[in-house]
Design a protein around this motif. Sequence first.
Motif, short mmCIF file in Angstrom:
data_model
loop_
_atom_site.label_atom_id
_atom_site.label_comp_id
_atom_site.label_asym_id
_atom_site.label_seq_id
_atom_site.Cartn_x
_atom_site.Cartn_y
_atom_site.Cartn_z
N THR A 1 0.83 -1.20 0.00
CA THR A 1 0.00 0.00 0.00
C THR A 1 0.87 1.25 0.00
OG1 THR A 1 -1.74 -1.16 1.22
CG2 THR A 1 -1.84 1.23 1.19
N THR A 2 0.58 2.15 -0.95
CA THR A 2 1.30 3.42 -0.96
C THR A 2 0.92 4.22 0.28
OG1 THR A 2 -0.46 4.36 -2.33
CG2 THR A 2 1.49 3.55 -3.47
N ILE A 3 1.87 5.02 0.72
CA ILE A 3 1.60 5.82 1.91
C ILE A 3 0.83 7.07 1.50
CG2 ILE A 3 3.67 4.95 3.03
CD1 ILE A 3 5.01 7.62 2.41
N CYS A 4 0.33 7.79 2.48
CA CYS A 4 -0.36 9.05 2.21
C CYS A 4 0.67 10.16 1.97
CB CYS A 4 -1.27 9.44 3.38
SG CYS A 4 -2.67 8.33 3.58
N SER A 5 0.29 11.11 1.12
CA SER A 5 1.14 12.28 0.94
C SER A 5 1.16 13.09 2.22
CB SER A 5 0.61 13.16 -0.20
OG SER A 5 0.58 12.46 -1.41
N ILE A 6 2.20 13.89 2.38
CA ILE A 6 2.26 14.78 3.54
C ILE A 6 1.16 15.83 3.40
CG2 ILE A 6 3.67 16.46 4.79
CD1 ILE A 6 6.13 14.96 3.80
N PRO A 7 0.27 15.93 4.36
CA PRO A 7 -0.81 16.91 4.24
C PRO A 7 -0.26 18.33 4.13
CG PRO A 7 -1.21 15.38 6.06
CD PRO A 7 0.20 15.18 5.63
N SER A 8 -1.02 19.16 3.47
CA SER A 8 -0.59 20.56 3.31
C SER A 8 -0.77 21.31 4.63
CB SER A 8 -1.40 21.24 2.21
OG SER A 8 -2.78 21.19 2.49
N LYS A 9 -0.18 22.48 4.67
CA LYS A 9 -0.23 23.32 5.87
C LYS A 9 -1.66 23.83 6.09
CE LYS A 9 1.82 27.63 7.62
NZ LYS A 9 2.81 28.70 7.30
N VAL A 10 -2.10 23.81 7.34
CA VAL A 10 -3.42 24.35 7.68
C VAL A 10 -3.38 25.88 7.58
CG1 VAL A 10 -5.12 24.63 9.52
CG2 VAL A 10 -4.03 22.40 9.16
N VAL A 11 -4.34 26.44 6.87
CA VAL A 11 -4.44 27.90 6.73
C VAL A 11 -5.84 28.33 7.10
CG1 VAL A 11 -2.66 28.01 4.93
CG2 VAL A 11 -5.06 27.70 4.28
N GLY A 12 -6.00 29.67 7.27
CA GLY A 12 -7.33 30.22 7.56
C GLY A 12 -7.78 30.02 8.98
N LEU A 13 -6.85 29.81 9.92
CA LEU A 13 -7.23 29.56 11.30
C LEU A 13 -7.82 30.85 11.91
CD1 LEU A 13 -7.30 27.79 13.83
CD2 LEU A 13 -4.90 28.37 14.22
N ALA A 14 -9.04 30.74 12.42
CA ALA A 14 -9.73 31.88 13.04
C ALA A 14 -10.50 31.40 14.25
CB ALA A 14 -10.66 32.54 12.02
N ASP A 15 -11.13 32.35 14.96
CA ASP A 15 -11.82 31.96 16.18
C ASP A 15 -13.00 32.87 16.45
OD1 ASP A 15 -11.17 33.95 18.69
OD2 ASP A 15 -9.62 34.02 17.11
N ILE A 16 -13.90 32.40 17.29
CA ILE A 16 -14.95 33.18 17.93
C ILE A 16 -14.85 32.85 19.41
CG2 ILE A 16 -17.41 33.61 18.13
CD1 ILE A 16 -17.66 32.53 15.27
N SER A 17 -14.69 33.89 20.24
CA SER A 17 -14.37 33.65 21.64
C SER A 17 -15.47 34.12 22.57
CB SER A 17 -13.06 34.37 22.00
OG SER A 17 -12.00 33.88 21.21
N GLY A 18 -15.59 33.43 23.66
CA GLY A 18 -16.41 33.84 24.78
C GLY A 18 -15.52 33.98 26.00
N PRO A 19 -16.09 34.16 27.20
CA PRO A 19 -15.27 34.33 28.40
C PRO A 19 -14.44 33.09 28.75
CG PRO A 19 -17.50 35.12 28.77
CD PRO A 19 -17.53 34.38 27.47
N ASP A 20 -14.96 31.88 28.48
CA ASP A 20 -14.23 30.69 28.90
C ASP A 20 -14.10 29.66 27.79
OD1 ASP A 20 -16.84 29.95 28.73
OD2 ASP A 20 -16.93 28.99 30.72
N TYR A 21 -14.28 30.07 26.56
CA TYR A 21 -14.13 29.12 25.46
C TYR A 21 -13.75 29.89 24.20
CZ TYR A 21 -18.61 30.84 23.83
OH TYR A 21 -19.62 31.65 23.39
N MET A 22 -13.31 29.11 23.21
CA MET A 22 -13.05 29.64 21.87
C MET A 22 -13.54 28.61 20.86
SD MET A 22 -9.23 31.20 21.86
CE MET A 22 -8.72 32.47 23.02
N VAL A 23 -14.27 29.06 19.89
CA VAL A 23 -14.64 28.22 18.75
C VAL A 23 -13.62 28.48 17.65
CG1 VAL A 23 -16.38 27.62 17.03
CG2 VAL A 23 -17.07 28.28 19.35
N LEU A 24 -12.83 27.43 17.31
CA LEU A 24 -11.80 27.55 16.28
C LEU A 24 -12.31 26.94 14.98
CD1 LEU A 24 -8.77 26.24 18.40
CD2 LEU A 24 -9.47 28.63 18.07
N PHE A 25 -11.89 27.52 13.88
CA PHE A 25 -12.23 26.96 12.57
C PHE A 25 -11.12 27.32 11.60
CE2 PHE A 25 -14.62 30.70 13.75
CZ PHE A 25 -14.28 31.65 12.79
#
Length: 638
Positions: A495-519
Motif C-alpha cells: 500500500t502506498t503511503i499518504c502524501s504529507i498533508p498541506s499546511k493548515v491555513v485560515g485559522l480563526a476563532d470566535i471567543s467567549g469568556p471561557d471558550y473559543m470556537v476555532l475553525f
Amino acid sequence: MFNTVKTDEILDATIWCPNPTVDIDDDSDVSTFGGYTGPPDQTTDITLGRKSDTGTGLQGRSVIWSDGGNTLAYGTMFPPGSSVVSTYYNAYIALIVDIDGGSGAEKVGAFFTTATKDSRSQDISIIILPKNADVTPYERTITASIGDHVTLEVRTSLNTTELKWKLNNVDIPQGNGKDALTINNIRTSDAGIYECYKERNGKHAIMRLIVRGCPTRKYGPECKDDCPVCYNGGICDHVTGLCACPPGFKGVDCSYGCGNNYWGRTCGIVCSKKRGLTCSGTMFCPPDPVGCACIAGFHGDACDEVCNGTKYGAGCSQECHCSSGNCNNEIGCSGGPCSGGYEGNKCLDHVTCDDGKFGEICQYSCHCETSFSCSKTTGYCSSGDCAYGWGGNDCQIALPHLFKTITINDVTATNMTVSYGWTFGEDYGTGPASSYKVLYKSEEESTFTTITTTDDVFTITELLPNRTIEVKVHVCKNIGGQDVCGPDSQVETETTICSIPSKVVGLADISGPDYMVLFWNEVANGNCLVIYNVTYQLIEFDMCDNTSNEVINEGSVQTASYTLSNLSAYSRYRIQVTAVSNDVAGEASDEHTAQTEESGRQTNEYFSFIASILLSSVNMLHRIHLSSHDWRLILNTK
C-alpha cells in the motif's frame, strides 16, 4: 547457465560397492566402497568421504591416495579403525575404504568419491543402506529433469504419522506424517540427499535425487539442443548431450550390452576372471545423471536378485519387447520377432507411441495446451499452443518463472520499487532470462498495467496515495528470436503511503469568556483520511500577567473546527493546528493568537447558544470553503 564441457573432458570414473546394504548391529559386517578410474583416465588423485550428515555427523577430512595401506585414526570422515586400500592395475586405478564393522550407524549413509585428472574432475555419490531398516526407500537414486514432477516413496511398518523428512540435513516440514514426498516442477536446488525417518538411528530411509539441469529432451548451455536417443536406461547428459550408460551397457547410445561381469564406461573392468562368476551383490555408480544401480541382470537392495520374466538391464529396470524365450535378463532382446508396436534388431524402437508420449522410444511427454497428444516424432502440438509453462516448437523448453517471492521496497505516496531477478536452480524453468514483464494494478482497477524491462529491479511511478497495489512478474526467455514468458509469479501487495498533508491555513476563532470556537480551511489529501491536532498555550492571564504555561494537546479532531473550553476569561492564547494522514504530519499552521472575552460581558448561556449553532453548522460552511474573513463577516464579530 552451464559450463561447456567437451566429450573428452568427462572422466571415466565409477563407484564400486560390493555390499550396498550392511547390518549396523553386526560388528563383522564391514561397509566397503571404492572410487575407480578407467583408461585413459586413470589417476591417483582420488578422494573418498561422506556426502551428507545423515545422523552421524560430518566431521573430519576426506581420505586420499596417501592414506592407502593405513588404518585410520581420528580426524577423517570415517570412524577410527577403518582401513584404506589403494590399488593400481592396468585396467583401473582405485582407492577403497573398508568402514569399521563396529561403527554402527556410521557404516551407512551417503558417501562420495571425487577423481581429478589435469583440469577435469568427476564427483560421484552412493547410498549404502542398512539391513532390516525401519524405513526403506523404494528407489535408492532417482533421476529427474527440470520441470518434472517426482514422488519419493518409502515402505515402513511404523505409523506413518511419526515420519519426518530432511533434504541435505534440513527439515522438510511439509513431509511430516507422510510415506511419500511429491516435488512438483523440479529445480536443481531440489537435488540432494533425502531422508525419511522416525529416528535418525541409521535404520531409516536414505535416498538421492539427481536433477538434470535441462528438461528431459534438452541439453546445452541454454537447453535448446535436442538430446539423442539413449537406450537401455541410458540418460542424456544435460551439459554434453552424451548418453550416460547404466552399469553393463556401453556405446554412444548405450545400445550394446556387456553382460553381468563387465563394467566401466567401456566395460573394460571385470568383477571376476573365473568362468560363470558375475557382479552379483555389487552396486555400481557411474557419473551422473545415471545414478547407482545393480549390474545388468540383478536387482534388490543387496543387488543379489536375478531379473524375472521380461525384465532386464541394470536393476532390472527395462522391459523386453521380443517374443517369448528371446529375452536375456542381462542385455535384453537378442533378436526378433518383436512384440506388437516394437521394431529393430533388439526390439527397442517403438512403431508408435501412446497418447501423451513421443520420441524414438516414447521417452518424452507431450506438453500441449488443448490436447493430450502431440506429434509422435517431434512433440509438435497440432494447435500450435504449448501447455502453460512450456515453449519451443516441440513444447519441451521449460519456461522460466519465479519460485521466490518478489520484494517491494522504498514505498512512497506515488512510487514503489519491485525486485524479482530470476536465478537458475533457485527458480523454476530454464534461462537465461531475456526480459521481464512487471504487471501492477490497484485493487479498484480490473486490468493490470504491463511494463517490459530487461532489469531485475523496476520502480513503479505515478501511483495514487493510500492505494493497495497488486504486483506480479513474468520472466521471459528468448526462443527463436522472440521473448516467450513463463507463468505468473505469486502476486504481492503493498500500500502506498499518504502524501504529507498541506499546511493548515485560515485559522480563526470566535471567543467567549471561557471558550473559543476555532475553525480553519479544510485540508484535502486524496483518499487519505485527514485528522487535525489542535494545540494551545496560555500566554497572558487576565491581560496583565505574562505566563508561559505548557502546551496542551487536544488530540485528534476529524472536522475543520473545534471548541476549546474551560479557558480563563480575558486572557490571551497561542493556538496552532496540524493536519495528519496515517501518522504523517504536515506543516503546522501559523501561530494564531486569540483573546477570551471579559467575564460577564455576555452570559455564558448566550455564548453556549451561539457555540452550539456554530458547531452544528460549521461542517456545512466548510463545504463552501469559507475563509477566515468570510467567517467574521457572517458572524459580525472581531
